[in-house]
Every structure is written in structure tokens, then in C-alpha cells.
Motif scaffolding. Structure first.
Motif, PDB file in Angstrom:
ATOM      1  N   ALA A  18       0.830  -1.204   0.000  1.00  0.00           N
ATOM      2  CA  ALA A  18       0.000   0.000   0.000  1.00  0.00           C
ATOM      3  C   ALA A  18       0.863   1.253   0.000  1.00  0.00           C
ATOM      4  CB  ALA A  18      -0.932  -0.017   1.207  1.00  0.00           C
ATOM      5  N   SER A  19       1.966   1.197   0.744  1.00  0.00           N
ATOM      6  CA  SER A  19       2.870   2.345   0.782  1.00  0.00           C
ATOM      7  C   SER A  19       3.486   2.622  -0.583  1.00  0.00           C
ATOM      8  CB  SER A  19       3.973   2.089   1.816  1.00  0.00           C
ATOM      9  OG  SER A  19       4.957   3.099   1.757  1.00  0.00           O
ATOM     10  N   VAL A  20       3.883   1.572  -1.267  1.00  0.00           N
ATOM     11  CA  VAL A  20       4.473   1.745  -2.599  1.00  0.00           C
ATOM     12  C   VAL A  20       3.463   2.360  -3.559  1.00  0.00           C
ATOM     13  CG1 VAL A  20       5.362   0.496  -4.596  1.00  0.00           C
ATOM     14  CG2 VAL A  20       6.166  -0.080  -2.306  1.00  0.00           C
ATOM     15  N   VAL A  21       2.217   1.879  -3.506  1.00  0.00           N
ATOM     16  CA  VAL A  21       1.177   2.422  -4.391  1.00  0.00           C
ATOM     17  C   VAL A  21       0.975   3.911  -4.134  1.00  0.00           C
ATOM     18  CG1 VAL A  21      -1.284   2.331  -4.951  1.00  0.00           C
ATOM     19  CG2 VAL A  21       0.024   0.219  -4.712  1.00  0.00           C
ATOM     20  N   ALA A  31       4.249  10.563  -6.567  1.00  0.00           N
ATOM     21  CA  ALA A  31       5.354  10.927  -7.455  1.00  0.00           C
ATOM     22  C   ALA A  31       4.870  11.218  -8.871  1.00  0.00           C
ATOM     23  CB  ALA A  31       6.388   9.814  -7.475  1.00  0.00           C
ATOM     24  N   GLN A  32       3.835  10.525  -9.320  1.00  0.00           N
ATOM     25  CA  GLN A  32       3.333  10.729 -10.683  1.00  0.00           C
ATOM     26  C   GLN A  32       2.247  11.792 -10.753  1.00  0.00           C
ATOM     27  OE1 GLN A  32       2.138   6.891 -12.120  1.00  0.00           O
ATOM     28  NE2 GLN A  32       4.264   6.160 -12.400  1.00  0.00           N
ATOM     29  N   TRP A  51      -3.175  13.660   1.424  1.00  0.00           N
ATOM     30  CA  TRP A  51      -2.757  12.380   0.857  1.00  0.00           C
ATOM     31  C   TRP A  51      -1.257  12.158   1.003  1.00  0.00           C
ATOM     32  CZ3 TRP A  51      -5.597   8.399   0.108  1.00  0.00           C
ATOM     33  CH2 TRP A  51      -6.958   8.544  -0.157  1.00  0.00           C
ATOM     34  N   SER A  52      -0.494  13.224   0.915  1.00  0.00           N
ATOM     35  CA  SER A  52       0.947  13.086   1.120  1.00  0.00           C
ATOM     36  C   SER A  52       1.243  12.647   2.552  1.00  0.00           C
ATOM     37  CB  SER A  52       1.647  14.405   0.812  1.00  0.00           C
ATOM     38  OG  SER A  52       3.032  14.298   1.057  1.00  0.00           O
TER      39      SER A  52
END
Length: 571
Positions: A39-42, A48-49, A57-58
Motif C-alpha cells: 500500500a505504501s508503494v502504491v 510521485a506521478q 494524501w501526502s
């Protein structure tokens, strides 16, 4: 497809299915641990994108990342603790191939006939059972001679090897060679399923969880260690609950597959040999509780317990009509002939039995010496009786009980404390006698003596093919108190008092009536009168101790010719 082949294949297929189910539980636990990281990676990639704007959200993404890091660290710590936990290892006596080449050859031939891998080693256990045991965990290999294996052990890696075959030592002395081969066939056949990667991995997973739970329950841990260990133990318990049904079914299916594979090997003989298994268990239990235990309590350990099983079972077959005919097979070659030095193996197994069932020291020494069966009546039975008789009179002295008037009149010099049987009977049969106080005093005296004779830590006994110094078979059990498997619960005060009165009666019979101490293979210490065993002493003594009625005992003493007024030699 034959019926046995079908049973074997179905059992093996079911065992593999259960093993996969266990590995699936491990995979799910791993997936649950890495879920926060996924979940963290997503979230981080989305930020980043530009798919997720800054702000709330950040903050959420970084909070999830921090949570993922913590979960991963905890999961890694739990996995490391489970991997490093030492699985339970049965205390055994190693039997090298040089010490038993014929036995190793028999087992390898059996494995070839069954078309399964041969066990990596053979060890003996002082019990009536046989099984395969995985010893690939580095903690189970304190001494490894191979250089490559040593390097793997130092790096904490498992050393690939077939399981160890553990054989009950009483089987080797009571069973014949053909019977032992028939009984071991289903056990050796189990090396086939053990070699399957999925089954082996599933077993390692379950054993690791079980070892982690055991580590968490160890006493004497500090606060710093106890809290994380308790957490790991809680996680392991949760996983074990999910694994319990699958693990039990897997082992049942493995046993069914092994039994099916061994069906064609000595099947007819195995049915008859199973009767010998039950008989050996009965004789072994009787030998330990009735014969060995009194010697252990005296600081002596019979050094030929396995050989004693043969005598005990031979006596049982003489007394019990159900066991008639079992001794006719004793003319065949015994399985202990497959060992080069059966006496050394018997001695090592006997010492280990004393440690497991009584808690004796690891090696002989002052107050803990071996005894042969020929010496047992004089060194154990007579000494036991006189020690207990002496303890009984010391407690009577402490209570201020005077000697019987049959020794000397009231106030006669030396009347107090004379060790006669009349003194004991007179006290217990007197109106208002406090037998409970006497029993309590004896119990306290026994407790003090047992505490002074507490076993000392030590190492194994060195011999060819036997455990050498520094390879104590109980090293892997850590600080677990001995005995691991106590034979009997602590004796009550009334039982101790009855035993001490019996001992006093036996001493008086030996000293005044020409009786002698003896050994009964099924009942232990025995009183021999005119060469025959007298087994009718218990009931008269109980009448005296429990009811204060001395008449039955006095009648028994008269029939034997015992003088109650004569002083008795004490130990």
C-alpha cells in the motif's frame, strides 16, 4: 494398481496436499506482513506521478510508509526468531556405525527393499517406541565433522540429511532380529515422504512455530527479553492454531503412505511382532517403576536395564498364561547382537533412563554409582530397608518415643531409642497413637535428604559409540528441570510410613529369622523366607498403620519366626 500401492499413493497425495495447505498459511502470513508495504508503494508512486496531490494524501502516504517499515521490521524479527528457535530434540544415545555395523546394514537393506532413502544415523532411546526425527536444524548438531557442514552450521543453515532413526532400546534386547526388521519397516518407509520438498518445508514451518512457543514459555527471562519473546510466542500460537488440523492430517497421511509401502515387507511377521511391542512396553514400565525406581532413590542406577527387560518378561510369561510361548522365541538371535558392544549401549541407555525418569546426574560419581543385577539384593534392597528403618527410629527419637518394655523396664539404662520392631509396633498400636505426626516427620526427613541429594549438572559418559564429554543428550533441552518424565507422583505421608514399617519388619526378619533380601523382576525388592518370596506383608502392615490393629502383623511375624524384641542393625 494393487491395493497397497493404491493406499500408498493416496496417502502420499493427501500428505502433499496437506503440506501445500500448511505452506499456504505461511504464504498468507507473509502476504499479510507485506501488505502495508505494498500500500505504501502504491501511494508513493501515485504521489510521485501526480495522481495524488500534496496535502492530506501526502501525509497519509508517509504515515502508511512508516507503518509499513515498522510492520516489516516486526515481521522480519518474528521470522528470524522462528527460524532460530531450537526445535524439540529427543534425548537419545548416539549409536555410530562403527558401534553397530550389522544394525546399520539391516536398516540400509530395509531401505533398499522399500526403495526409500536410508536414515542418516541410528540412535537409541530408553523407551518402547521407534520414530524418525529431523536433525537438520543447526542447533541439533553440536558437533559436525564435515568441513562444509561446519561452515553451513556456523552460517545458521540447515544441513541436508535424511532423518535419524530412533529405536527403543528395550526392543533390541527383547525382540529377535527378524521381529525388529518387521517392526522397523513402516518407520524406515517414512523417509520417503520426508524427502518430499513440500512435506519437509511444512514440517520445518510447524516445528519452528512450536519451538518459538516453547522459547516464549521458558522461565528466568529478563524483562527486556521477555516482552519481545512473548510477542513472538503469541504470533506463533495464532499460526499454530491455524496449522493444527492440516499438520495432524498430514502426519496421518504420511503414516498411511509409509504403512502402505511397507505392507509387502515382512507383513505376516509384523503382526506377531506387534504383540512383542506391547509385551515389551508392559515389562519396561514394570521394571522402571518397581525395580529401577527404588535403586535410583538409593543413589544407585541399574546399569543393565535392557537386559533386565528380558528377565522381567520371562518371569511375566511364567506367571501369565496369556504370555505363554513368548519365551520359546528366545532361542533365536536377539537384535542386540547387531551391536558390537551391547553392554556399553545398555549402560548408556540405562543412565539416560535414570536422568529422564528420575532426574539423576549425567555421570557416575559419589552417591550415584552403577549396580549390577547380582548386587541388587545386597546393595539396594538390604540397604534400602536399613536406611528406611534408621530414618523411622530417628523420627521416633525426635518425637520422644521410648523403647518397648520388652527390651528393658521403664527407666532401664539404654531403653530409649533401642531399634527394635517392638518399639514401632508398640507406638503405632498404643491407644491414641499419633500416626499422622510420625508420617509427617518421615515425609519431612525424606524431603530434606532428597534436597541434599539433588542431581548435579554434568556431561555424558564417554565410550566407543556412546556419548562423549560435551555431548550430553540433554544439552539441547536447556534449563528444563529434571526429571523430564517423572514415573510416579510424590508419595503421601501414609505411604511413606507404611513403606518404612515394611522395611523395619524386613530388617527384623533378616536379622532374627534367617530371611534374605531378594529381587522380584516384576515387583522389585522382595523378602525371601526359606528361599521363597513372601508377598503377604502389605495387608498386615496397613492394618497397623491405618487402624492401629497389630494382631494381623503379630500373627504374620509368628508364622515367620521373627523376634520383635531383638535389636535390629540399622543402615
Amino acid at each position: 494398481m494393487s491395493g497397497t500401492g493404491s493406499v500408498e499413493e493416496l496417502g502420499a497425495h493427501a500428505a502433499r496436499a496437506r503440506a501445500v495447505a500448511l505452506l499456504r498459511i505461511r504464504s498468507r502470513a507473509t502476504a499479510l506482513a507485506i501488505l502495508p508495504a505494498a500500500a505504501s508503494v502504491v501511494l508513493l508512486v501515485a504521489v510521485a506521478q501526480g495522481h495524488i496531490g500534496p496535502g492530506v494524501w501526502s501525509t497519509v502516504s508517509w504515515a502508511v510508509t512508516a507503518c509499513a517499515v515498522v510492520v516489516l521490521l516486526v515481521a522480519a524479527a518474528v521470522a528470524l526468531a522462528v527460524a532460530r528457535a531450537r526445535p524439540a530434540v529427543s534425548p537419545t544415545v548416539p549409536l555410530t556405525e562403527a558401534a553397530a555395523p550389522d544394525l546399520y546394514r539391516l536398516v540400509r537393506d530395509l531401505a533398499d527393499r522399500l526403495d526409500v532413502p536410508a536414515p542418516s544415523a541410528i540412535e537409541l532411546t530408553p523407551d518402547c517406541d521407534s520414530w524418525l526425527e529431523d536433525r537438520t536444524h543447526p542447533a541439533a548438531q553440536p558437533q559436525v565433522k564435515d568441513v562444509g557442514a561446519q561452515a553451513a552450521s556456523r552460517r545458521g543453515r540447515r544441513i541436508p540429511a535424511a532423518p535419524v532413526l530412533v529405536i527403543g532400546s528395550p526392543f533390541l534386547w527383547w525382540m529377535r532380529v527378524a521381529e525388529l526388521r518387521a517392526v522397523l519397516a513402516p518407520v524406515v518407509a517414512g523417509t520417503g515422504p520426508s524427502a518430499h520438498p513440500d512435506i519437509a518445508a511444512a514440517r520445518r514451518f510447524v516445528r519452528g512455530l512450536d519451538a518459538a512457543v516453547a522459547d516464549a514459555a521458558l522461565p528466568g527471562q529478563g524483562v527486556v527479553r521477555r516482552i519481545p519473546t512473548a510477542f513472538v510466542g503469541w504470533i506463533a500460537k495464532v499460526l499454530l492454531r491455524g496449522c493444527r488440523r492440516h499438520a495432524a492430517e498430514m502426519e496421518r497421511c504420511v503414516a498411511a503412505a509409509a504403512s502402505g509401502r511397507a505392507h509387502e515387507v515382512d507383513y505376516g511377521l509384523r503382526i506377531a511382532a506387534q504383540e512383542q511391542v506391547g509385551l515389551a512396553y508392559a515389562g519396561w514400565d514394570r521394571l522402571l517403576t518397581r525395580v529401577a525406581l527404588p535403586a535410583w532413590r538409593m543413589g544407585r542406577w541399574p546399569s543393565r536395564l535392557d537386559a533386565g527387560v528380558v528377565s522381567a518378561l520371562t518371569e511375566l510369561s511364567r506367571r501369565d498364561r496369556l504370555a505363554e510361548g513368548f519365551t520359546s522365541r528366545l532361542g533365536e538371535r536377539p537384535a542386540c547382537d547387531l551391536i558390537e558392544e551391547p553392554g556399553a549401549a545398555d549402560e548408556a541407555a540405562s543412565l539416560l533412563a535414570a536422568r529422564l525418569f528420575h532426574g539423576g546426574p549425567a555421570e557416575p560419581g559419589p552417591g550415584w554409582s552403577p549396580v549390577d543385577w547380582q548386587q541388587y539384593p545386597d546393595e539396594v534392597v538390604d540397604r534400602k530397608w536399613r536406611t528406611e528403618a534408621a530414618r523411622l527410629h530417628r523420627v521416633l527419637d525426635a518425637m520422644g518415643v521410648a523403647a518397648s518394655v520388652s527390651v528393658g523396664g521403664p527407666g532401664a539404662p539404654g531403653a530409649d531409642g533401642v531399634p527394635t520392631l517392638a518399639r514401632v509396633i508398640g507406638h503405632l498400636a498404643a491407644p491414641g497413637a499419633d500416626s499422622e505426626a510420625l508420617a509427617a516427620g518421615i515425609g519431612a526427613a525424606v524431603a530434606r535428604e532428597e534436597e541434599r541429594a539433588a542431581p548435579r549438572p554434568g556431561t555424558g559418559v564417554a565410550a566407543d559409540g556412546m556419548p562423549a564429554a560435551g555431548t550430553d543428550p540433554l544439552d539441547l533441552w536447556g534449563s528444563v528441570p529434571l526429571p523430564l518424565f517423572p514415573l510416579q507422583p510424590p508419595r503421601t505421608g501414609a505411604e511413606l510410613l507404611a513403606d518404612h514399617v515394611v522395611a523395619m519388619v524386613c530388617c527384623a526378619a533378616v536379622d532374627t529369622a534367617g530371611a534374605a533380601p531378594g529381587l522380584d523382576w516384576l515387583d522389585g525388592p522382595a523378602l525371601l523366607v526359606d528361599g521363597g518370596r513372601r508377598s503377604d506383608l502389605g495387608a498386615p502392615v496397613l492394618s497397623l498403620v491405618e487402624d492401629g490393629d497389630a494382631e494381623p502383623l503379630l500373627s504374620w511375624l509368628t508364622s515367620v519366626g521373627v523376634r520383635t524384641d531383638k535389636p535390629v542393625r540399622l543402615g
